[in-house]
Design a protein around this motif. Sequence first.
Motif, PDB file in Angstrom:
ATOM      1  N   ALA A   1      39.733   6.313  28.866  1.00 26.77           N
ATOM      2  CA  ALA A   1      38.837   6.252  30.025  1.00 26.77           C
ATOM      3  C   ALA A   1      39.365   7.019  31.231  1.00 26.77           C
ATOM      4  O   ALA A   1      38.581   7.552  32.026  1.00 26.77           O
ATOM      5  CB  ALA A   1      38.592   4.791  30.408  1.00 26.77           C
ATOM      6  N   PHE A   2      40.696   7.093  31.384  1.00 22.96           N
ATOM      7  CA  PHE A   2      41.246   7.719  32.593  1.00 22.96           C
ATOM      8  C   PHE A   2      40.771   9.157  32.800  1.00 22.96           C
ATOM      9  O   PHE A   2      40.353   9.518  33.906  1.00 22.96           O
ATOM     10  CB  PHE A   2      42.780   7.657  32.589  1.00 22.96           C
ATOM     11  N   PRO A   3      40.811  10.044  31.787  1.00 25.35           N
ATOM     12  CA  PRO A   3      40.345  11.413  32.023  1.00 25.35           C
ATOM     13  C   PRO A   3      38.878  11.488  32.437  1.00 25.35           C
ATOM     14  O   PRO A   3      38.501  12.384  33.196  1.00 25.35           O
ATOM     15  CB  PRO A   3      40.579  12.114  30.677  1.00 25.35           C
ATOM     16  N   VAL A   4      38.054  10.573  31.954  1.00 22.90           N
ATOM     17  CA  VAL A   4      36.640  10.587  32.321  1.00 22.90           C
ATOM     18  C   VAL A   4      36.494  10.394  33.827  1.00 22.90           C
ATOM     19  O   VAL A   4      35.688  11.067  34.494  1.00 22.90           O
ATOM     20  CB  VAL A   4      35.872   9.499  31.548  1.00 22.90           C
ATOM     21  N   ARG A   5      37.288   9.500  34.387  1.00 25.46           N
ATOM     22  CA  ARG A   5      37.266   9.295  35.839  1.00 25.46           C
ATOM     23  C   ARG A   5      37.892  10.478  36.571  1.00 25.46           C
ATOM     24  O   ARG A   5      37.395  10.925  37.615  1.00 25.46           O
ATOM     25  CB  ARG A   5      37.998   8.013  36.220  1.00 25.46           C
ATOM     26  N   LEU A   6      38.977  11.007  36.014  1.00 27.77           N
ATOM     27  CA  LEU A   6      39.682  12.119  36.654  1.00 27.77           C
ATOM     28  C   LEU A   6      38.773  13.337  36.799  1.00 27.77           C
ATOM     29  O   LEU A   6      38.820  14.040  37.820  1.00 27.77           O
ATOM     30  CB  LEU A   6      40.926  12.473  35.835  1.00 27.77           C
ATOM     31  N   TYR A   7      37.946  13.596  35.771  1.00 27.54           N
ATOM     32  CA  TYR A   7      37.091  14.791  35.773  1.00 27.54           C
ATOM     33  C   TYR A   7      35.660  14.491  36.220  1.00 27.54           C
ATOM     34  O   TYR A   7      34.777  15.341  36.060  1.00 27.54           O
ATOM     35  CB  TYR A   7      37.076  15.418  34.376  1.00 27.54           C
ATOM     36  N   GLN A   8      35.443  13.325  36.758  1.00 27.95           N
ATOM     37  CA  GLN A   8      34.096  12.973  37.219  1.00 27.95           C
ATOM     38  C   GLN A   8      33.611  14.006  38.232  1.00 27.95           C
ATOM     39  O   GLN A   8      34.295  14.329  39.197  1.00 27.95           O
ATOM     40  CB  GLN A   8      34.103  11.582  37.858  1.00 27.95           C
ATOM     41  N   GLY A   9      32.442  14.538  37.999  1.00 31.03           N
ATOM     42  CA  GLY A   9      31.887  15.552  38.889  1.00 31.03           C
ATOM     43  C   GLY A   9      32.238  16.970  38.510  1.00 31.03           C
ATOM     44  O   GLY A   9      31.721  17.918  39.108  1.00 31.03           O
ATOM     45  N   ASP A  10      33.102  17.163  37.520  1.00 34.04           N
ATOM     46  CA  ASP A  10      33.447  18.507  37.056  1.00 34.04           C
ATOM     47  C   ASP A  10      32.397  18.938  36.044  1.00 34.04           C
ATOM     48  O   ASP A  10      32.323  18.398  34.939  1.00 34.04           O
ATOM     49  CB  ASP A  10      34.836  18.483  36.408  1.00 34.04           C
TER      50      ASP A  10
END
Length: 388
Positions: A17-26
């Motif tokens: 889940a962490f990368p999904v939040r990290l790249y949110q909006g990319d």
Amino acid sequence: MQLQEVVTPGHAREFLAFPVRLYQGDPHYVRPLDRDIETVFDKQKNKYFRHGQLVRWLLLDASGKTIGRVAAFVNERTANTFAQPTGGMGFFECVDNQAAANMLLDGCREWLQAQGMQAMDGPINFGDRDQWWGLLLDNFGSPLYTQNYNPPYYRQLLENYGFQLYFNQYTYFRDVAAPLTPEYQEKAAVLFNDPNYSFEHLRVKNLAKYAEDFRQIYNKAWVKHDGVKEMAPEQAANIMRKLRPIIDEKICWFAYHHGEPVGFFIALPELNELFRYVGGNLNWWGKAKFAWHRWRGAVRTMTGIAFGIVPDHQRKGLEMAFILAASKTVQDTSKVHYEDFVMNWIGDFNPKMMRVAETIGGEIWRTHGTFRYLFDRSQPFERAPVID
């Protein structure tokens, strides 16, 4: 900040889940399939656990929020094929904070040292080189399937820590419709018309035969590469079984000399042009969206994932004849409907294959890099040796 080893199902879910939040909006980020990532860390599914070991962590800030993740691993079959025993670091994701990155990388270094390693490569895969291998260095557009994606600041985080570039990985691009030059066709026709050679595209009904042909060519053409071991029959069969649901017969080609396999060119429909719609999950709804977008013709790119010619038939122009044979089908829009062709990465340690890609009209489209960190900082660093 503290490192939390991934030991519970909740930790494993947070690792995804962490990368999904990290790249949110990319807009360029394509979430990998959860099952593709989970398979890497599944001891029952990942064959590399038979001859290796792995640990992974989350990095938590003072409030308990995840701000990074990473994995460290040892592949015992390849670790001692380098000047220093070398382990791996991969699946690195981190906020733009050097102290956070250092803590993640320190964790990898200390664990690898305890396993007897003297260096680490990264970011790489605890698995085959055609997946999750290398740091993205330019062309930060949407990734190809199982290709690493990251923001530009990751390079600075790694280099500030002390990593150095071990080799570049070039992804080549070609417009499918662009004709081969007359000079190229003339040279290619020499072997293409030689009755001792034959060329055919894969046929799924004979998949077991092509799996064995693939294995024989791979072992002759690739085992000499740094860190590559022989492929067993069951490994080749497993690769083809996994590919079967997505294989397009007309873009997978084999070359034979007197009936013996001497070359292969394997391409697949570019799956991230479909997986971008499923949000990382191939549940029933994800499969329905996958099928819908495939039916409507969303895939316009084919990705070359493997190309090899056995040494005895290299430097004869066979690769040119091979491409000429394939082009008669691939460029026929009544048979296939691809517009773009990208090739799986070629290391800058392999100038011969780079020349092949350039000869057929390929241009470098994207660069990844494999970096190396020597634990003994007094030791001289050397780039990956060039293959003859």
